[in-house]
Design an enzyme around this catalytic site. Structure first.
Site, PDB file in Angstrom:
ATOM      1  N   TYR A 174       0.766  -1.295   0.061  1.00 39.30           N
ATOM      2  CA  TYR A 174      -0.011   0.022   0.122  1.00 39.30           C
ATOM      3  C   TYR A 174       1.012   1.330  -0.112  1.00 39.30           C
ATOM      4  CZ  TYR A 174      -4.069   3.191   1.346  1.00 39.30           C
ATOM      5  OH  TYR A 174      -4.748   4.085   1.273  1.00 39.30           O
ATOM      6  N   LYS A 178       1.033   4.158  -2.954  1.00 31.65           N
ATOM      7  CA  LYS A 178       0.645   5.679  -2.786  1.00 31.65           C
ATOM      8  C   LYS A 178       1.708   6.332  -2.855  1.00 31.65           C
ATOM      9  CE  LYS A 178      -3.636   5.089  -1.564  1.00 31.65           C
ATOM     10  NZ  LYS A 178      -4.642   5.784  -2.449  1.00 31.65           N
TER      11      LYS A 178
END
Length: 186
Positions: A174, A178
């Protein structure tokens, strides 16, 4: 008079949380909002929230909204979403790439299919959707694309991590997505 009167707005991940709040705010400013998510009706996901509830709240407040159920991890679904938006309202003025998907699994145990699906939602879909709406924005010389990121992009720092729970919870995927999204946005 709202700051977005008559503007066509697409918000992904609009069934709950930040996405639903963004959709309601943009509608309250006069935007004609397309709310996008996989969860169309309550009960289709373990968490509360759905496109139907977001759209209903916007309409009850006097705003204009339409829900489109789409799995943006699939490029064809991204294309369908923008095509249906154009057919309903016209070219997109504002795209908010908010949808996110992650699994907190340590890298050594991360199933490859989940890894790929997470990248498809968190990074590839914003790229594809941006390309699709830029086809209208560039010739009109107007429009905005907002990519929602996370503090996870900063990461826990170099290993070995002082808190083993940070490394073990699996935020690596993740955080990388991002961080890539932030780089793409610049």
């Amino acid at each position: 008079m709202g700051r977005l009167d008559g503007k066509i707005v697409v918000v992904t991940g609009a069934s709950r949380g930040i996405g639903a709040d963004i959709a309601r705010l943009f509608a309250s400013e006069g935007g004609r909002v397309i709310c996008v998510a996989r969860t169309v009706q309550e009960g289709q996901h373990p968490f509360a929230g759905s496109l139907e509830s977001t759209v209903a709240a916007i309409r009850e407040a006097g705003g204009e909204a339409h829900g489109i159920g789409a799995n943006i991890s699939e490029p064809a679904e991204c294309e369908r979403l923008i095509r249906e938006t154009r057919e309903r309202y016209g070219p997109v003025d504002v795209l908010v790439n908010n949808a996110a998907l992650t699994y907190y699994v340590p890298i050594k145990d991360y199933p490859v299919g989940k890894w790929l699906r997470s990248w498809a939602v968190n990074f590839h879909a914003p790229f594809i959707l941006s390309q699709l709406v830029l086809a209208d924005m560039i010739p009109r010389r107007t429009g905005a694309i907002v990519n929602i990121s996370s503090g996870s992009a900063i990461g826990p720092g170099r290993g070995p991590y002082p808190d083993p729970a940070v490394a073990a919870r699996g935020g690596t995927c993740y955080g990388a997505e991002k961080a890539a999204l932030e780089r793409f946005t610049q």
